[in-house]
Design an enzyme around this catalytic site. Structure first.
Site, mmCIF file in Angstrom:
data_model
loop_
_atom_site.group_PDB
_atom_site.id
_atom_site.type_symbol
_atom_site.label_atom_id
_atom_site.label_comp_id
_atom_site.label_asym_id
_atom_site.label_seq_id
_atom_site.Cartn_x
_atom_site.Cartn_y
_atom_site.Cartn_z
ATOM 1 N N HIS A 18 56.704 28.758 9.912
ATOM 2 C CA HIS A 18 57.648 29.814 10.252
ATOM 3 C C HIS A 18 57.100 31.143 9.721
ATOM 4 O O HIS A 18 56.246 31.157 8.816
ATOM 5 C CB HIS A 18 59.020 29.522 9.654
ATOM 6 C CG HIS A 18 59.751 28.442 10.374
ATOM 7 N ND1 HIS A 18 60.617 27.586 9.745
ATOM 8 C CD2 HIS A 18 59.757 28.076 11.683
ATOM 9 C CE1 HIS A 18 61.135 26.747 10.621
ATOM 10 N NE2 HIS A 18 60.616 27.018 11.808
ATOM 11 N N GLY A 40 55.674 28.842 18.568
ATOM 12 C CA GLY A 40 56.768 27.882 18.367
ATOM 13 C C GLY A 40 57.997 28.156 19.221
ATOM 14 O O GLY A 40 58.454 27.274 19.952
ATOM 15 N N ASP A 86 56.128 24.125 19.427
ATOM 16 C CA ASP A 86 56.620 22.964 18.668
ATOM 17 C C ASP A 86 56.754 21.760 19.588
ATOM 18 O O ASP A 86 56.410 20.633 19.218
ATOM 19 C CB ASP A 86 57.991 23.255 18.035
ATOM 20 C CG ASP A 86 57.955 24.369 17.008
ATOM 21 O OD1 ASP A 86 56.878 24.643 16.454
ATOM 22 O OD2 ASP A 86 59.024 24.954 16.753
ATOM 23 N N ASP A 97 60.770 27.570 6.821
ATOM 24 C CA ASP A 97 61.559 28.533 6.053
ATOM 25 C C ASP A 97 63.001 28.045 6.060
ATOM 26 O O ASP A 97 63.705 28.231 7.054
ATOM 27 C CB ASP A 97 61.447 29.917 6.687
ATOM 28 C CG ASP A 97 62.293 30.960 5.979
ATOM 29 O OD1 ASP A 97 62.916 30.631 4.943
ATOM 30 O OD2 ASP A 97 62.335 32.101 6.456
ATOM 31 N N HIS A 107 64.856 28.533 17.519
ATOM 32 C CA HIS A 107 64.389 27.304 18.174
ATOM 33 C C HIS A 107 64.579 26.091 17.261
ATOM 34 O O HIS A 107 63.816 25.135 17.323
ATOM 35 C CB HIS A 107 62.934 27.465 18.624
ATOM 36 C CG HIS A 107 61.967 27.700 17.506
ATOM 37 N ND1 HIS A 107 61.980 28.841 16.736
ATOM 38 C CD2 HIS A 107 60.977 26.933 17.017
ATOM 39 C CE1 HIS A 107 61.028 28.744 15.823
ATOM 40 N NE2 HIS A 107 60.408 27.599 15.969
ATOM 41 N N ASP A 151 64.193 22.541 18.553
ATOM 42 C CA ASP A 151 62.809 22.109 18.755
ATOM 43 C C ASP A 151 62.200 21.622 17.439
ATOM 44 O O ASP A 151 61.469 20.634 17.410
ATOM 45 C CB ASP A 151 61.954 23.250 19.310
ATOM 46 C CG ASP A 151 62.438 23.758 20.647
ATOM 47 O OD1 ASP A 151 63.116 22.999 21.360
ATOM 48 O OD2 ASP A 151 62.143 24.920 20.969
ATOM 49 N N ARG A 174 61.970 14.700 14.018
ATOM 50 C CA ARG A 174 62.464 13.385 14.432
ATOM 51 C C ARG A 174 61.326 12.546 15.011
ATOM 52 O O ARG A 174 61.186 11.363 14.703
ATOM 53 C CB ARG A 174 63.594 13.526 15.461
ATOM 54 C CG ARG A 174 64.195 12.181 15.888
ATOM 55 C CD ARG A 174 65.268 12.343 16.954
ATOM 56 N NE ARG A 174 64.751 12.857 18.199
ATOM 57 C CZ ARG A 174 64.078 12.137 19.094
ATOM 58 N NH1 ARG A 174 63.837 10.869 18.886
ATOM 59 N NH2 ARG A 174 63.644 12.682 20.210
#
Length: 124
Positions: free
Chosen positions: A8, A55, A60, A80, A87, A90, A96
């Site tokens: 980030h 991203g 991402d 961060d 996003h 995402d 996950r």
């Protein structure tokens, strides 16, 4: 080994310093990154790096697709936690996928140190 590098905005400098500090280790692997992060890492270290989109523009998700296709082995994603990310879904999906496919993901400098030492010892 294929390594993804993501950060980030407020954590980019931390990731750049980490990669520069461990340049010798990273130079022995294929590197992938989201757009701006990859550009900055390349400019600082001269390491070859495959750059995806930024991203927020889908980078991402591009890395997530590589994880799902078992084409990424390790992810360094300096997040961060104090700034809302537009996003965020995402980001959650990428983490996950790391859990689903048992891909180690370092989201902070402490875990990154543990993970880089595991890479050095060929334990990943």
């Amino acid at each position: 080994m294929n390594i993804a590098l993501i950060a980030h905005d407020k954590k980019k400098d931390d990731l750049l310093a980490f990669v520069a500090q461990h340049k010798e280790v990273f130079s022995q692997h294929e590197l992938f990154a989201t757009g701006t992060t990859g550009l900055r890492i390349n400019e600082l270290t001269d390491l070859p790096i495959h750059r995806f989109k930024s991203g927020p523009l889908g980078g991402d998700q591009e890395i997530g697709a590589r994880i799902a296709n078992q084409e990424i082995n390790v992810v360094f994603f300096f997040r961060d936690p104090l700034t809302a990310q537009p996003h965020e879904p995402d980001v959650s999906a990428l983490i996950r996928l790391g859990d689903v496919y048992q891909i180690p993901i370092a989201t902070n400098i402490g875990m990154a140190k543990v993970l880089i030492n595991a890479i050095i010892r060929n334990e990943v």
